[in-house]
Design a protein around this motif. Structure first.
Motif, PDB file in Angstrom:
ATOM      1  N   TYR A 101      -2.847   8.958   5.595  1.00  0.00           N
ATOM      2  CA  TYR A 101      -2.115   9.434   4.417  1.00  0.00           C
ATOM      3  C   TYR A 101      -0.861  10.212   4.820  1.00  0.00           C
ATOM      4  CZ  TYR A 101      -5.876   7.758   1.486  1.00  0.00           C
ATOM      5  OH  TYR A 101      -6.776   6.941   0.844  1.00  0.00           O
ATOM      6  N   ILE A 143      -5.573   8.585  -5.914  1.00  0.00           N
ATOM      7  CA  ILE A 143      -5.402   7.137  -6.070  1.00  0.00           C
ATOM      8  C   ILE A 143      -5.480   6.764  -7.547  1.00  0.00           C
ATOM      9  CG2 ILE A 143      -6.450   4.890  -5.576  1.00  0.00           C
ATOM     10  CD1 ILE A 143      -7.370   6.117  -2.871  1.00  0.00           C
ATOM     11  N   TYR A 195      -1.218   7.259  -4.699  1.00  0.00           N
ATOM     12  CA  TYR A 195      -1.392   6.419  -3.519  1.00  0.00           C
ATOM     13  C   TYR A 195      -1.992   5.090  -3.931  1.00  0.00           C
ATOM     14  CZ  TYR A 195      -0.754  10.803  -1.017  1.00  0.00           C
ATOM     15  OH  TYR A 195      -0.229  11.989  -0.548  1.00  0.00           O
ATOM     16  N   PRO A 196      -1.661   4.020  -3.198  1.00  0.00           N
ATOM     17  CA  PRO A 196      -2.300   2.742  -3.465  1.00  0.00           C
ATOM     18  C   PRO A 196      -3.749   2.752  -2.973  1.00  0.00           C
ATOM     19  CG  PRO A 196      -0.873   2.554  -1.546  1.00  0.00           C
ATOM     20  CD  PRO A 196      -0.655   3.943  -2.110  1.00  0.00           C
ATOM     21  N   GLU A 197      -4.525   1.825  -3.463  1.00  0.00           N
ATOM     22  CA  GLU A 197      -5.934   1.709  -3.049  1.00  0.00           C
ATOM     23  C   GLU A 197      -6.035   1.480  -1.544  1.00  0.00           C
ATOM     24  OE1 GLU A 197     -10.106   1.624  -4.099  1.00  0.00           O
ATOM     25  OE2 GLU A 197      -8.374   2.020  -5.394  1.00  0.00           O
ATOM     26  N   LYS A 198      -5.139   0.670  -1.003  1.00  0.00           N
ATOM     27  CA  LYS A 198      -5.104   0.380   0.439  1.00  0.00           C
ATOM     28  C   LYS A 198      -3.724   0.752   0.958  1.00  0.00           C
ATOM     29  CE  LYS A 198      -6.166  -3.268   3.783  1.00  0.00           C
ATOM     30  NZ  LYS A 198      -7.143  -2.462   4.538  1.00  0.00           N
ATOM     31  N   LEU A 199      -3.654   1.598   1.986  1.00  0.00           N
ATOM     32  CA  LEU A 199      -2.375   2.109   2.463  1.00  0.00           C
ATOM     33  C   LEU A 199      -1.618   1.107   3.316  1.00  0.00           C
ATOM     34  CD1 LEU A 199      -3.185   5.807   3.522  1.00  0.00           C
ATOM     35  CD2 LEU A 199      -2.127   4.999   1.403  1.00  0.00           C
ATOM     36  N   GLY A 204      -2.386   7.359  -9.413  1.00  0.00           N
ATOM     37  CA  GLY A 204      -1.228   6.557  -9.033  1.00  0.00           C
ATOM     38  C   GLY A 204      -0.389   7.145  -7.914  1.00  0.00           C
TER      39      GLY A 204
END
Length: 300
Positions: free
Chosen positions: A35, A290, A295-299, A293
């Motif tokens: 992250y 997440i 961060y995306p579900e998968k970085l 909104g």
């Protein structure tokens, strides 16, 4: 020139009970470091350097570094007890690392641009990387002008126990005047407090700035650090538990008017895995970000 993110990842995390730097806390096994790297890319950083211990290099490269290919350039450097200035030898019986500013010195051969220093196991938040990246971009080509992100102490507490923080004092222009490491900071009956060296209870304002080891330096910082480390070793070589901390070096430069450190305010809320009991709370907080909104579900 884009700044570099320098991640201190050589610590074991004894209170946590393992290599918390490699612990997957996101929904797809993302670590806290993932992250931080994601936020750094969004904040305009151009490279990431990790300082680790040689003995977990293989795990680190396979589990962590492989994710960042095609996203951002990455380098690795190593911290060890015997990496000391010429003329100094690690004393027999020393097992404790030399501290955070010794770890910073491990980057002097691979970093030639303004750089940020962070802990691997602290979740700093998007805003903190954005303001630090902007400030460091503006310091390119300058010397003796550093910065740090001053988190509001009320946003940095652990629900599982007390914490240690570098409590900062600033002047009217938001430049650092002192930073003092305070231990056992916690909220008691609504007040944030710690006990000072005289045994007195001191109350902190909710928004008092504290250091979470999120610093911004230019490469000249390495030169000062190496010279002062020699003084530190001469005075502390026989103390097997002495540590060369970043605030120790920063205080030296600030009090002698050699450098200035601008304290950058952030609304980011810190969280981390100081204690094993913190883990689930961190998982839940990441998922909440997440869901919101951030961060995306998968970085990667």
């Amino acid at each position: 020139m884009k700044p570099t993110l320098f991640v201190l990842a050589a610590g074991m995390g004894s209170r946590y009970g393992g290599l918390k730097q490699l612990d997957g806390l996101g929904p797809n096994g993302e670590t806290i470091m993932d992250y931080s790297v994601f936020d750094a890319i969004r904040g305009g950083f151009g490279k990431v350097v990790f300082v680790i211990r040689k003995d977990f290099e293989e795990d680190f490269r396979s589990k962590i570094l492989s994710k960042y290919e095609n996203h951002i350039p990455v380098e690795v450097t190593f911290q060890s007890l015997d990496k000391l200035p010429e003329g100094f030898k690690c004393p027999e019986g020393r097992t404790k690392p030399w501290g955070t500013n010794h770890a910073v010195l491990m980057g002097k051969d691979v970093i030639n641009e303004p750089f940020a220093v962070i802990n691997a196991d602290d979740f700093y938040g998007r805003d903190s990387f954005a303001i630090l990246g902007k400030e460091l971009t503006n310091t390119a080509g300058r010397k003796n002008e550093y910065c740090m992100v001053g988190f509001r102490v009320g946003n940095t507490l652990s629900e599982s126990g007390s914490v240690a923080r570098g409590v900062c004092e600033t002047n009217t222009d938001s430049y650092l005047t002192t930073v003092v490491e305070r231990t056992a900071i916690e909220r008691v009956d609504g007040d944030i407090q710690f006990t000072d060296g005289n045994g007195e209870k001191i109350i902190l304002n909710e928004n008092a700035p504290v250091s979470m080891n999120m610093w911004g330096f230019t490469p000249d910082y390495f030169e000062y650090s190496e010279e002062y480390f020699k003084e530190f070793l001469r005075e502390n070589m026989d103390n097997l538990k002495s540590e060369y901390f970043i605030p120790l070096m920063v205080n030296e430069l600030v009090t002698k008017n050699i450098a200035r450190v601008k304290v950058l305010d952030t609304t980011s809320k810190w969280f981390g895995v100081t204690y094993a009991n913190d883990r689930q709370g961190v998982v839940d907080k990441i998922q909440a970000l997440i869901d919101a909104g951030e961060y995306p579900e998968k970085l990667f």
